[in-house]
Design a protein around this motif. Structure first.
Motif, PDB file in Angstrom:
ATOM      1  N   SER B   3      90.853 126.606   6.079  1.00  0.00           N
ATOM      2  CA  SER B   3      91.605 125.569   5.372  1.00  0.00           C
ATOM      3  C   SER B   3      90.922 124.210   5.536  1.00  0.00           C
ATOM      4  O   SER B   3      90.962 123.367   4.650  1.00  0.00           O
ATOM      5  CB  SER B   3      93.033 125.509   5.899  1.00  0.00           C
ATOM      6  OG  SER B   3      93.058 124.957   7.186  1.00  0.00           O
ATOM      7  N   ARG B   4      90.278 124.022   6.683  1.00  0.00           N
ATOM      8  CA  ARG B   4      89.562 122.758   6.893  1.00  0.00           C
ATOM      9  C   ARG B   4      88.377 122.649   5.937  1.00  0.00           C
ATOM     10  O   ARG B   4      88.124 121.605   5.354  1.00  0.00           O
ATOM     11  CB  ARG B   4      89.083 122.671   8.346  1.00  0.00           C
ATOM     12  CG  ARG B   4      88.447 121.328   8.669  1.00  0.00           C
ATOM     13  CD  ARG B   4      88.200 121.169  10.154  1.00  0.00           C
ATOM     14  NE  ARG B   4      89.442 121.080  10.903  1.00  0.00           N
ATOM     15  CZ  ARG B   4      89.484 120.982  12.234  1.00  0.00           C
ATOM     16  NH1 ARG B   4      88.373 120.998  12.941  1.00  0.00           N
ATOM     17  NH2 ARG B   4      90.624 120.895  12.858  1.00  0.00           N
ATOM     18  N   SER B   9      86.088 120.370   0.943  1.00  0.00           N
ATOM     19  CA  SER B   9      85.525 120.517  -0.401  1.00  0.00           C
ATOM     20  C   SER B   9      86.379 119.812  -1.443  1.00  0.00           C
ATOM     21  O   SER B   9      85.917 119.516  -2.539  1.00  0.00           O
ATOM     22  CB  SER B   9      85.366 121.992  -0.751  1.00  0.00           C
ATOM     23  OG  SER B   9      86.628 122.592  -0.876  1.00  0.00           O
ATOM     24  N   SER B  10      87.668 119.560  -1.111  1.00  0.00           N
ATOM     25  CA  SER B  10      88.478 118.811  -2.065  1.00  0.00           C
ATOM     26  C   SER B  10      88.337 117.303  -1.852  1.00  0.00           C
ATOM     27  O   SER B  10      88.637 116.509  -2.737  1.00  0.00           O
ATOM     28  CB  SER B  10      89.947 119.230  -1.964  1.00  0.00           C
ATOM     29  OG  SER B  10      90.518 118.706  -0.792  1.00  0.00           O
ATOM     30  N   ILE B  11      87.888 116.906  -0.667  1.00  0.00           N
ATOM     31  CA  ILE B  11      87.792 115.468  -0.387  1.00  0.00           C
ATOM     32  C   ILE B  11      86.449 114.874  -0.802  1.00  0.00           C
ATOM     33  O   ILE B  11      86.397 113.796  -1.386  1.00  0.00           O
ATOM     34  CB  ILE B  11      88.045 115.192   1.114  1.00  0.00           C
ATOM     35  CG1 ILE B  11      89.547 115.213   1.386  1.00  0.00           C
ATOM     36  CG2 ILE B  11      87.472 113.831   1.540  1.00  0.00           C
ATOM     37  CD1 ILE B  11      89.889 114.930   2.820  1.00  0.00           C
ATOM     38  N   ALA B 256      96.527 124.417  -1.352  1.00  0.00           N
ATOM     39  CA  ALA B 256      95.947 123.282  -2.085  1.00  0.00           C
ATOM     40  C   ALA B 256      94.847 123.790  -3.000  1.00  0.00           C
ATOM     41  O   ALA B 256      94.046 124.635  -2.619  1.00  0.00           O
ATOM     42  CB  ALA B 256      95.390 122.270  -1.100  1.00  0.00           C
ATOM     43  N   SER B 257      94.825 123.296  -4.221  1.00  0.00           N
ATOM     44  CA  SER B 257      93.811 123.798  -5.148  1.00  0.00           C
ATOM     45  C   SER B 257      92.627 122.843  -5.154  1.00  0.00           C
ATOM     46  O   SER B 257      92.769 121.670  -4.878  1.00  0.00           O
ATOM     47  CB  SER B 257      94.380 123.931  -6.545  1.00  0.00           C
ATOM     48  OG  SER B 257      94.838 122.670  -6.995  1.00  0.00           O
TER      49      SER B 257
END
Lengths: 252, 257
Positions: B3-4, B9-11, B256-257
């Motif tokens: 999850s980290r 990758s989303s940030i 979270a997508s």
């Protein structure tokens, strides 16, 4: 215990009058398990809503334990087709809520819920939210909730209709084993002849459009009943009989 | 661990994008493609923020106090009004169109009227924020209350639950995620309208500080203030999201997508 006297009901949709129930007479004795079976659309759900006091009847009266409860709510314990557990409450709180609404104190309701969950081997689910439960498990909780409610009469509305065949069979056995130790008056709606024969003392066969009582069949098997019952000749004779009655109604 | 990784990758793409914008902006100002007294450089804004930090904080506290008062007041009155309309259908029919109509009046117009009526004190400012906030909350909650699951409702009625029990155990929890959507919108609105309210009597608060700085030709300070306002808005939004997560724990956490 429960007595329906000449209950009729019709609905008006688009100016057309549909007669759903015609002159239904029916009774459930103390501690008796009665099933209603009939073609789909025969107004069984409507009948339950009338007993529950959600709808007004056109004619007739509903009596429970010597009181006229026609149009009154809160006199019955209810197990619907969908488990209808409140998603925001844990299993324990869901059961306790039914008791609270029936007038029990919060603490005793929770205690009772906990004790029973333990007694039927569901203690590990006590604090889980409903979304974690399987369909069969949810229905167990739903049944327990109805069983623990202080109302004397339980209405079961196709409680296993949404389950797969195997789970259904397990659930019937499970329900039977618990109910036979804790006899309450039950009125069950079902589509399954096997289920009706397996569980009940008496079967009321309904017709459709409008629903009338075609015949009452008493089920003579001794209790406690075992899972092998369905292979006996007597069971199959009764099944044929009821199937014939339903066939005569021209629908399945 | 997984999850980290997903969080990272989303940030990083938006973070990189922001960094890129800042670099281009800085270069534009540095090579004097625009005058720096017109648009300050990001580094200049950052320095100004550090230099006037204590004054900014002073004003930030004033704005924050105003915002929170207005937000909480708006939330409470929005929820109360939604309950009233829910329980008394005739009031609902009478009030709902009026409510919608009232929302076509822009904040900027109400603000001077409130000041005219109630003076330059705290009250008209708080009232303005309350007026802005209660609407999205009220409408969202009414929307939630209108979408109650049929079979749950049927069950509750069958076992004889009264109107209040049905509200507490079924309708309110079921409308809760809608209420939180309303709260999130109101959270951003509340900061915005607090700033607008402060423009009217620029003594304390970020809005006032911003007006005074712009009158004094201090673009770095104006930008620093705007930055702080944006961050405050985000902070409030995040707080509401956090509260939602604490309150609504009965469904599986969405990935979270």
């Amino acid at each position: 215990m429960l007595e329906l006297k000449g209950v009729s009901k019709s609905f008006v949709t688009n100016g057309e009058r549909h007669e759903v129930l015609r002159n239904i007479n029916l009774s459930v004795k103390d501690g008796e398990f009665v099933s209603m079976i009939g073609p789909s659309g025969s107004g069984k759900t409507t009948l339950f809503q009338l007993i529950g006091g959600l709808n007004e009847l056109d004619t007739g009266e509903i009596w429970l334990e010597g009181n006229n409860i026609t149009g009154e709510r809160g006199h019955i314990a209810y197990m619907p087709q969908q488990a209808s557990l409140l998603p925001w409450y844990s299993v324990k709180r869901n059961i306790a809520l039914a008791l609270q609404i029936a007038g029990a104190g919060k603490k005793e309701a929770q205690q009772q819920a906990e004790q029973w969950l333990e007694r039927v081997g569901l203690a590990e689910y006590s604090d889980e939210y409903p979304y974690k439960l399987s369909g069969g498990m949810s229905q167990r909780v739903s049944f327990l909730r109805a069983l623990l409610s202080p109302q004397k009469l339980m209405l079961l509305d196709e409680p296993f209709g949404a389950l797969d065949a195997l789970t259904r069979l397990h659930m019937q056995q499970w329900l039977l084993s618990i109910w036979e130790q804790n006899r309450r008056s039950v009125l069950l709606v079902t589509h399954s002849i096997d289920e009706a024969l397996m569980l009940s003392d008496r079967i009321v066969v309904l017709s459709s459009h409008p629903a009338t009582v075609v015949q009452e069949v008493s089920v003579p098997f001794d209790r406690p009943r075992s899972g092998e019952l369905w292979s006996t000749a007597e069971f199959n004779e009764l099944k044929q009989l009821i199937y014939g009655l339903l066939q005569a109604q021209g629908a399945g | 661990m997984d999850s980290r990784k997903r969080l990272w990758s989303s940030i990083w793409p938006p973070a990189l994008m922001l960094l890129l914008i800042f670099i281009v902006w800085e270069l534009i100002v540095r090579y004097e493609l625009v005058y720096s007294w017109l648009i300050p450089s990001p580094i200049g804004v950052g320095q100004e923020m550090i230099n006037s930090w204590s004054r900014l904080m002073e004003h930030w506290l004033a704005t924050m106090q105003l915002t929170l008062l207005g937000f909480v007041g708006g939330a409470l009155s929005g929820i109360a009004l939604a309950m009233l309309l829910h329980f008394i259908p005739i009031i609902r029919r009478a009030m709902y169109p009026v409510l919608i109509l009232s929302q076509n009046i822009p904040v900027i117009v109400i603000a001077p009227i409130l000041t005219m009526l109630l003076g330059f004190g705290m009250l008209p400012k708080v009232l303005l924020i309350v007026l802005v906030c209660f609407f999205p909350i009220c409408i969202a909650m009414l929307g939630g209350l209108a979408q109650i699951d049929y079979s749950l409702n049927n069950y509750m009625r069958m076992i004889g639950s009264n109107k209040w029990q049905t509200f507490i155990h079924l309708e309110l929890p079921s409308a809760l995620s809608n209420v939180f959507s309303g709260l999130k919108i109101a959270a951003s609105y509340s900061v915005l309208s607090a700033v607008v309210a402060e423009w009217l009597s620029p003594k304390v608060g970020l809005g006032g500080f911003m007006i005074l700085s712009s009158r004094g030709y201090m673009p770095e300070r104006v930008f620093a203030t705007v930055l702080l306002i944006v961050m405050t808005s985000l902070l409030l939004f995040w707080l509401v999201t956090l509260l939602e997560r604490l309150c609504i724990r009965w469904r599986p956490r969405k990935e979270a997508s």
